[in-house]
Design a protein around this motif. Structure first.
Motif, PDB file in Angstrom:
ATOM      1  N   LYS A  23       0.814  -1.010   0.101  1.00 59.86           N
ATOM      2  CA  LYS A  23       0.088  -0.303   0.046  1.00 59.86           C
ATOM      3  C   LYS A  23       1.596   0.847  -0.272  1.00 59.86           C
ATOM      4  CE  LYS A  23      -2.265   2.094   3.701  1.00 59.86           C
ATOM      5  NZ  LYS A  23      -3.499   2.389   4.678  1.00 59.86           N
ATOM      6  N   VAL A  24       0.934   1.818  -1.088  1.00 63.75           N
ATOM      7  CA  VAL A  24       0.928   3.015  -0.825  1.00 63.75           C
ATOM      8  C   VAL A  24       0.640   4.357  -0.476  1.00 63.75           C
ATOM      9  CG1 VAL A  24       2.627   5.278  -3.195  1.00 63.75           C
ATOM     10  CG2 VAL A  24       1.961   2.698  -2.699  1.00 63.75           C
ATOM     11  N   ASP A  25      -0.399   4.248  -0.308  1.00 66.97           N
ATOM     12  CA  ASP A  25      -1.257   5.940   0.220  1.00 66.97           C
ATOM     13  C   ASP A  25      -3.000   5.168   0.138  1.00 66.97           C
ATOM     14  OD1 ASP A  25      -2.611   7.019  -1.774  1.00 66.97           O
ATOM     15  OD2 ASP A  25      -0.300   7.558  -2.270  1.00 66.97           O
ATOM     16  N   ASP A  26      -3.667   5.521   1.354  1.00 65.87           N
ATOM     17  CA  ASP A  26      -5.312   4.687   1.048  1.00 65.87           C
ATOM     18  C   ASP A  26      -5.442   4.825  -0.200  1.00 65.87           C
ATOM     19  OD1 ASP A  26      -4.987   4.597   3.991  1.00 65.87           O
ATOM     20  OD2 ASP A  26      -6.094   6.808   4.435  1.00 65.87           O
ATOM     21  N   ARG A  27      -5.080   5.489  -2.023  1.00 66.79           N
ATOM     22  CA  ARG A  27      -5.470   5.121  -3.005  1.00 66.79           C
ATOM     23  C   ARG A  27      -4.639   4.317  -3.908  1.00 66.79           C
ATOM     24  NH1 ARG A  27      -9.179   9.684  -5.004  1.00 66.79           N
ATOM     25  NH2 ARG A  27      -8.744   8.373  -6.692  1.00 66.79           N
ATOM     26  N   THR A  28      -3.626   4.367  -3.419  1.00 66.89           N
ATOM     27  CA  THR A  28      -2.659   3.623  -4.080  1.00 66.89           C
ATOM     28  C   THR A  28      -2.155   2.404  -3.646  1.00 66.89           C
ATOM     29  OG1 THR A  28      -2.020   6.011  -4.647  1.00 66.89           O
ATOM     30  CG2 THR A  28      -0.570   4.404  -5.526  1.00 66.89           C
ATOM     31  N   VAL A  29      -1.532   1.017  -4.690  1.00 66.83           N
ATOM     32  CA  VAL A  29      -1.454  -0.511  -4.316  1.00 66.83           C
ATOM     33  C   VAL A  29      -0.267  -0.072  -5.293  1.00 66.83           C
ATOM     34  CG1 VAL A  29      -2.129  -2.561  -4.363  1.00 66.83           C
ATOM     35  CG2 VAL A  29      -3.332  -0.758  -3.342  1.00 66.83           C
ATOM     36  N   ARG A  30       0.929  -1.136  -4.624  1.00 68.76           N
ATOM     37  CA  ARG A  30       1.946  -0.467  -6.051  1.00 68.76           C
ATOM     38  C   ARG A  30       2.402  -2.812  -5.868  1.00 68.76           C
ATOM     39  NH1 ARG A  30       7.212   2.584  -5.773  1.00 68.76           N
ATOM     40  NH2 ARG A  30       5.967   3.315  -7.054  1.00 68.76           N
ATOM     41  N   PHE A  31       2.612  -2.842  -7.034  1.00 70.16           N
ATOM     42  CA  PHE A  31       3.058  -4.177  -7.179  1.00 70.16           C
ATOM     43  C   PHE A  31       3.686  -4.407  -7.918  1.00 70.16           C
ATOM     44  CE2 PHE A  31      -1.213  -7.310  -8.285  1.00 70.16           C
ATOM     45  CZ  PHE A  31      -1.994  -5.899  -7.438  1.00 70.16           C
ATOM     46  N   THR A  32       4.990  -5.015  -7.349  1.00 65.94           N
ATOM     47  CA  THR A  32       6.069  -5.111  -7.944  1.00 65.94           C
ATOM     48  C   THR A  32       6.531  -6.410  -8.266  1.00 65.94           C
ATOM     49  OG1 THR A  32       6.849  -3.542  -6.528  1.00 65.94           O
ATOM     50  CG2 THR A  32       8.584  -4.654  -6.911  1.00 65.94           C
ATOM     51  N   LEU A  33       7.296  -6.355  -9.356  1.00 64.87           N
ATOM     52  CA  LEU A  33       7.331  -8.149  -9.465  1.00 64.87           C
ATOM     53  C   LEU A  33       9.309  -8.361  -9.915  1.00 64.87           C
ATOM     54  CD1 LEU A  33       5.815  -7.451 -13.309  1.00 64.87           C
ATOM     55  CD2 LEU A  33       4.687  -8.160 -10.834  1.00 64.87           C
ATOM     56  N   LYS A  34       9.224 -10.010  -9.763  1.00 71.70           N
ATOM     57  CA  LYS A  34      10.570 -10.091  -9.672  1.00 71.70           C
ATOM     58  C   LYS A  34      11.334  -9.408 -11.148  1.00 71.70           C
ATOM     59  CE  LYS A  34       9.340 -14.260  -6.451  1.00 71.70           C
ATOM     60  NZ  LYS A  34       8.573 -15.200  -6.601  1.00 71.70           N
ATOM     61  N   GLU A  35      10.548 -10.236 -12.161  1.00 73.31           N
ATOM     62  CA  GLU A  35      10.778 -10.060 -13.694  1.00 73.31           C
ATOM     63  C   GLU A  35       9.831  -9.210 -14.408  1.00 73.31           C
ATOM     64  OE1 GLU A  35      10.700 -13.763 -15.382  1.00 73.31           O
ATOM     65  OE2 GLU A  35      11.118 -13.918 -12.724  1.00 73.31           O
ATOM     66  N   PRO A  36      10.031  -8.704 -14.953  1.00 74.75           N
ATOM     67  CA  PRO A  36       9.511  -7.680 -16.224  1.00 74.75           C
ATOM     68  C   PRO A  36       8.680  -9.613 -16.912  1.00 74.75           C
ATOM     69  CG  PRO A  36      11.642  -7.135 -16.892  1.00 74.75           C
ATOM     70  CD  PRO A  36      11.843  -8.639 -15.944  1.00 74.75           C
ATOM     71  N   TRP A  37       6.962  -8.503 -16.685  1.00 74.32           N
ATOM     72  CA  TRP A  37       5.830  -9.256 -17.489  1.00 74.32           C
ATOM     73  C   TRP A  37       4.504  -8.474 -17.301  1.00 74.32           C
ATOM     74  CZ3 TRP A  37       0.602 -12.128 -14.296  1.00 74.32           C
ATOM     75  CH2 TRP A  37       0.689 -12.442 -14.855  1.00 74.32           C
ATOM     76  N   PRO A  38       5.254  -8.102 -18.468  1.00 75.13           N
ATOM     77  CA  PRO A  38       4.154  -7.772 -19.728  1.00 75.13           C
ATOM     78  C   PRO A  38       2.413  -7.481 -19.631  1.00 75.13           C
ATOM     79  CG  PRO A  38       5.672  -8.400 -21.289  1.00 75.13           C
ATOM     80  CD  PRO A  38       5.693  -8.975 -19.658  1.00 75.13           C
ATOM     81  N   ILE A  39       1.980  -8.722 -19.192  1.00 82.09           N
ATOM     82  CA  ILE A  39       0.578  -9.386 -18.882  1.00 82.09           C
ATOM     83  C   ILE A  39       0.017  -8.939 -18.161  1.00 82.09           C
ATOM     84  CG2 ILE A  39       0.641 -10.657 -21.289  1.00 82.09           C
ATOM     85  CD1 ILE A  39       0.592 -13.073 -19.354  1.00 82.09           C
ATOM     86  N   LEU A  40       0.992  -8.342 -16.926  1.00 82.14           N
ATOM     87  CA  LEU A  40       0.075  -7.933 -15.540  1.00 82.14           C
ATOM     88  C   LEU A  40      -0.807  -7.389 -16.112  1.00 82.14           C
ATOM     89  CD1 LEU A  40       0.121  -8.036 -12.732  1.00 82.14           C
ATOM     90  CD2 LEU A  40       0.814  -6.170 -12.539  1.00 82.14           C
ATOM     91  N   PRO A  41      -1.375  -6.915 -16.837  1.00 83.72           N
ATOM     92  CA  PRO A  41      -2.782  -5.914 -16.843  1.00 83.72           C
ATOM     93  C   PRO A  41      -3.086  -6.798 -17.308  1.00 83.72           C
ATOM     94  CG  PRO A  41      -1.492  -4.358 -17.354  1.00 83.72           C
ATOM     95  CD  PRO A  41      -0.543  -5.998 -16.799  1.00 83.72           C
TER      96      PRO A  41
END
Lengths: 509, 299, 335
Positions: free
Chosen positions: A136-154
């Protein structure tokens, strides 16, 4: 006897009277029941179709399969391994509590952390990709951190739904399996297992994805999923007006549904590629000429026309025409028995060759037709119908590779090649039934996997498709359409390629 | 199913000579008619290649779901119409008789042989043999028949031999129980005691003295069971666990045709009638057989 | 006496259950296919996750250890999680069981309602028209393939006449709070005659299909028993005493002639419970049989184990009940 006959008649009359229903409601005749209502604890597309009406996700797809924000307001890719999602404000769960960044973080930790589900790991873990952390970055933001690039996340996020942290913790490890507290357009009323899922409108719904109008609470007050596994029964229920939408309408019944006057047929290209895998690791299909001959021996057009009644798109390669990076320039193998025989003779089989064609029971019809055609060209195919699990064992990439050919298919819900090309055709892929191995293809696929420039990525896949088309590790077949029977009282619904039935926008007359 | 076995188990060996029984059987017109129908089915199965108007496996997609001859769009050369792949239903029914009858006969023969041997041993030798056989019987009876067969088919894979095995594994229990019960009663009989008194070996007593005397209930039970086995095979095929396509089996024909019942009723109706007719005839004939061999039950 | 018999039966039950478990386990171990593969249907999944899934299902342990764990847990009533539902197997089975029980009871009821009067009439009018009719009827009853008969019934009553529903258990619009979880009974208890008739209209065809073979068998049993009773001394004596024929028949004779019928009915109920997956499949009835067959196909081992054990227990218990009924109703027999 007479009294019995009489009482049956009375019964029948009573049954013909509809049980009083009040609210505007929409009834779906659906092939299978949900396995569970826990969005994080299954691996089943039909289960997700039902759940998706109770729960919303960070992102979703419109009926054109474009990714649009849903519970997220927007997202941005900070760098190849970091994504930030800004959440909508004012979204409430069915119990009235406010959805927060903590709920989102909780949801995805539940999906990705080892042993997060009462000591067990979510079977959906890999669908979220190589996640390193979700914070959680702030109340309205969530951050996904990946181990390696994975362009199909969205592209993959629409298949995950957000749960309430407080509710889940209170409900206990098995609580979400039978209760639902989502942010979706409908609330769970009752789940009669194996029979019906009853939902009612969530009146304080935030409105749904802004890119998919109309925005607002659902149009109908109640939604019912009725489980009717039998095809004929499902069609009969639609024709009798017992249900408004049915999935998997058999092609043969389309005419009936169209002729009825109160119902119509709706079709959409599916995402499942059908093909006959040819075992390239042993005779006779280790020889390219035999594989080409097999492709020429099958009159796909006739099968599509007569058995599938025109409800499939012929393919010359791996991917759906709707998929990312589809190569539309692939040549088709023309149906030509004489040429097939000639190729077969050149390959050293002037008298033809005996092979086995494996398939699953539901495809008996089609496979019978294919085997007949192959046999006429000298590839005498004996059909062997087995269960899915048995065939999987026989055709396992690490197995003994004893099969000759198998009629099979591969689903590609994300419509992204990485989800179908890599597993079915990369060396050692889990679904590589042809045991196909080509270093050039492998290299192309590997570089596409990490390529962030989408145009370049598409070109890599297009190139790989050309090679595969020329090498014919499969008899290329078709992409069936998903066929639905829909009552004319239904408006605002379109079938979507991912076979979801989202009912938020649907109205009934 | 138990009841069928139960109700036919007589209390004492019947001594009526076989020809006398057969005479009674023939005198019963209904049973005779049924036996003739069964015989016709058997002949049909044997001479299928000469009787079938078409190749049962020949697809013709242009004839897909062609109606029966007397209906609009029908053709007399395809009397009962065509199935979802345009195959002639009549020809497939004729060939399907092979599967049903072969499985019915072979399963019952093996099961009766195995069951009789085990039942005989258990009933006569008693002791640990009896305990062992009876326990195994108890355990197998605890399984629902069809579920047991389905699980076995999943284990062994499809195919004619495997269906036979899957059914035999449980079917032998029926004759074994009947025989065991009969033997228990028979071993106290005078003729057995007499044989024992003169020091006849055990095997001799079991096979030469007891077996001939309990044969008639065994035969009666076997014929009744044949009807059951044919329905079981059809049920397995119906659930998609039968013989390999394209081989015609009545059960799978019904299953395939079910997809089209809204319009093409003929595709699953006719094979179903074939099952009914054969099974009914076997049942009628076996009832006649029972009455003939065991007049005590003829009322 | 009955307590002793019960203890004896329970002691007998244990080896049977153990044997059943061993057989199921061996069969599952020898069956090709892997539940994890079925679940992933070949999707590209990282090996660590496949490993984790196998671990979660206990499939990473050697078979013997798995069996030992299963036995240990089963003794405490824990049959594990269904691989696919990922919920306790006992929950999943308990959800489906009421439908199967309701269907079985309905079929039993129909079978008894048809066979007792028919058997009595056949015996009384021996070799007359009604007897012949009953004989032919029961021959048809045991010869009809249930799956086919079910389809024909659907075709006639649901598709062409449209007087009965095609499939399912009760209209969803009927919201009847569960008491017994048998829809027909619950709707009566809750005072919803509309829902009752609705549930009845759903159950009638599958129950009829399931009931036919049983009715056929019971009719024969009832007829034979009645004939025997009618020949017995006390009935002859009752006639001689001048008690009305009707009274003798329905009061005295029937009471005794019911014993074998009820006994056989109790025994047959066991095979009815385990034998209805075909009917459940045809009528889309949300029962246990269908679930077990599906579970075999997807290799859902824990569910198969538990369900088969359940069948075995009911089978043994029902046979015990049959014996008990036989002794209770018939004072001449002792267990």
């Amino acid at each position: 006897m007479l009294r019995k006959a009489l009482s049956i008649t009375v019964l029948a009359l009573a049954a013909a009277l509809p049980v009083s229903g009040t609210a505007t409601e929409l009834r779906v005749g659906f092939t299978t029941d949900a396995l569970t209502l826990d969005p994080g604890n299954h691996r089943n597309r039909d289960t997700e179709t039902i759940i998706r009406n109770l729960y919303d996700g960070l992102l979703t797809r419109n009926s054109k399969m474009n990714i649009v924000p849903e519970l997220a307001e927007s997202w941005k890719q900070v760098d190849p391994v970091t994504y930030d999602f800004t959440l909508r404000s004012g979204v409430t769960f069915h119990d009235g509590s406010l959805m927060t960044a903590d709920d989102v973080v909780f949801t995805f930790q539940r999906l990705t952390l080892e042993g997060a589900l009462d000591g067990k790991t979510s079977p959906r873990k890999d669908l979220v990709g190589p996640v390193k952390s979700i914070t959680k970055v702030d109340d309205r933001t969530v951050r996904f951190t990946l181990k390696e690039p994975w362009p199909i996340l969205p592209a993959m996020l629409p298949v995950q739904e957000v749960v309430s942290k407080a509710f889940t913790e209170k409900a206990g490890p098995q609580g979400l399996a039978t209760q639902a507290n989502g942010t979706g357009p409908f609330k769970l009323v009752e789940w009669r297992k194996g029979d019906t899922v009853i939902m009612e409108r969530h009146d304080s719904y935030y409105g749904g994805a802004t890119d998919i109008p109309p925005v607002g609470k659902a149009c109908v007050e109640r939604v019912i999923f009725r489980v009717i596994p039998e095809n004929a029964s499902r069609v009969a229920a639609l024709l009798a007006g017992e249900v408004d939408i049915i999935n998997e309408l058999p092609p043969y019944d389309m005419k009936k549904v169209e002729a009825n006057g109160k119902t119509r047929v709706m079709k959409v290209n599916g995402t499942r590629t059908f093909f006959v895998a040819l075992n390239t690791s042993k005779k006779p299909f280790d020889d390219l000429r035999v594989r080409k001959a097999a492709n020429m021996a099958v009159d796909r057009a006739l099968i599509i026309d007569r058995v599938l009644l025109g409800t499939a798109v012929p393919l010359n390669g791996v991917m759906s025409p709707d998929a990312f990076g589809f190569n539309s320039d692939l040549p088709a193998y023309q149906f030509d028995v004489a040429a097939a025989k000639k190729l077969l003779a050149e390959a050293g089989y002037p008298d033809g060759v005996d092979v086995t064609l494996d398939a699953e029971g539901p495809f008996k019809d089609v496979v019978g037709a294919i085997a007949g055609m192959l046999s006429k060209a000298g590839i005498r195919a004996k059909v062997n119908i087995s269960e899915t699990s048995t065939l999987q064992a026989k055709w396992a990439p690490a197995g003994e590779k004893t099969g000759d050919m198998m009629f099979t298919s591969w689903g590609n819900g994300s419509l992204d090649p990485s989800d179908i090309f890599v597993p079915t055709l990369r060396t050692g892929g889990r679904g590589n039934r042809a045991f196909y191995s080509n270093k050039e293809v492998d290299a192309l696929l590997d570089s596409a996997d990490v390529e962030l420039d989408q145009t370049k990525r598409a070109n890599l896949y297009k190139k790989a498709q050309t090679i595969v088309n020329g090498e014919a590790p499969w008899i290329f077949m078709w992409l069936p359409q998903d066929i639905y029977g829909v009552s004319k009282r239904v408006s605002g619904w379109e079938p979507s390629a991912d076979s979801r039935i989202n009912l938020h926008d649907v109205c009934v007359k | 199913m138990n009841a069928a076995a139960l109700s036919v188990a007589p209390e004492k060996p019947t001594r009526s000579p076989t020809w006398e029984s057969l005479r009674r059987f023939v005198a019963d017109r209904f049973s005779l008619l049924a036996a003739i129908v069964v015989a016709l089915f058997i002949l049909m199965a044997i001479f299928a290649p000469w009787l079938a108007p078409h190749d049962p496996d020949e697809n013709d997609l242009l004839r897909r779901l062609q109606p029966a001859a007397w209906m609009e769009g029908g053709e007399w050369s395809y009397l009962l119409g065509c199935d979802g792949l345009g195959r002639d239903i009549l020809s497939r029914i004729i060939y399907g008789a092979r599967v049903s009858i072969a499985i019915g006969v072979v399963v019952v023969l093996i099961a009766t042989a195995v069951g009789t041997a085990l039942g005989l041993a258990a009933g006569y030798m008693r002791g640990w043999v009896d305990i062992l056989v009876s326990r195994v019987i108890d355990i197998l009876l605890g399984f629902p028949y069809l579920i047991f067969a389905i699980a076995l088919m999943a284990m062994m894979g499809p195919g004619l031999e495997n269906i036979i095995l899957a059914l035999v594994y449980k079917e032998w229990v029926v004759p074994a129980r009947v025989v065991r019960g009969e033997v228990l009663a028979a071993r106290e009989m005078e003729y057995v005691e007499a044989a024992r008194a003169v020091g006849a070996p055990r095997l001799h007593i079991m096979v030469r003295e007891i077996l001939p005397n309990i044969l008639s209930p065994v035969i009666v039970v076997s014929t009744i069971r044949m009807a059951h086995v044919i329905i079981l095979e059809a049920s397995l095929s119906f659930l998609g666990l039968g013989v390999q396509p394209p081989t015609a089996s009545w059960g799978s024909m019904v299953a395939d045709g079910r997809a089209f019942i809204l319009d093409a009723w003929w595709a699953s109706t006719f094979p179903g009638i074939a099952i009914l007719l054969l099974v009914l005839s076997i049942n009628v004939a076996s009832q006649g057989l029972r009455d003939a061999f065991d007049p005590k039950f003829s009322d | 006496m009955n307590v002793l018999a019960l203890v004896g039966r329970t002691a007998q039950l244990l080896p049977v259950l153990l044997g059943v478990s061993v057989i199921v386990f061996v069969m599952m171990a020898l069956t090709p296919g892997d539940p994890v593969e079925v679940m992933l249907s070949g999707q590209q999944v990282p090996p660590e996750q496949v490993q984790a899934m196998r671990h979660d299902m206990g499939l990473d342990r050697p078979p013997l250890e798995r069996f030992a764990v299963f036995l240990g847990n089963a003794l405490t009533g824990d049959f594990g999680l269904s691989f696919f539902h990922r919920r306790p197997v006992t929950d999943v089975i308990a959800e489906r069981l009421p439908a199967t029980i309701e269907l079985t009871l309905a079929a039993l009821l129909i079978a008894l309602a048809v066979s007792i009067p028919l058997g009595v009439l056949a015996a009384v009018h021996k070799n007359r028209f009604i007897d012949r009719l009953a004989a032919i009827g029961s021959l048809f009853g045991i010869s009809l393939p249930g799956f086919w008969f079910g389809i024909i019934m659907i075709m006639i009553f649901a598709v062409h006449m449209q007087v009965l529903p095609v499939s399912g258990r009760m209209d969803y619009a009927c919201e009847v709070a569960p008491i017994t979880r048998l829809m027909t009974i619950d709707s009566l208890l809750r005072g919803r005659p509309d829902c009752f008739s609705n549930a009845l209209s759903h159950i009638i065809l599958p129950a009829l299909t399931l009931a036919l073979p049983m009715a056929a068998v019971l009719t024969r049993v009832q007829r034979a028993a009645m004939l025997e009773v009618l020949r017995s001394d006390y009935i002859v004596f009752a006639h001689a005493k001048g008690i009305s024929r009707r009274r003798v028949l329905w009061r005295h004779a029937l009471k005794n002639a019911l014993v074998p019928t009820v006994t056989v009915a109790a025994m047959e109920t066991g095979s009815l419970l385990g034998g209805n997956m075909v009917v459940e499949t045809v009528f889309g009835w949300p029962g246990l049989g269908r679930l077990v067959v599906e579970s075999i196909f997807v290799r859902n081992y824990p569910l198969i184990q538990a369900a088969v054990l359940f069948y075995a227990v009911t089978y043994v218990l029902l046979n015990f009940v049959a014996d008990l009924l036989y002794t209770m109703l018939n004072p001449r027999v002792r267990l």
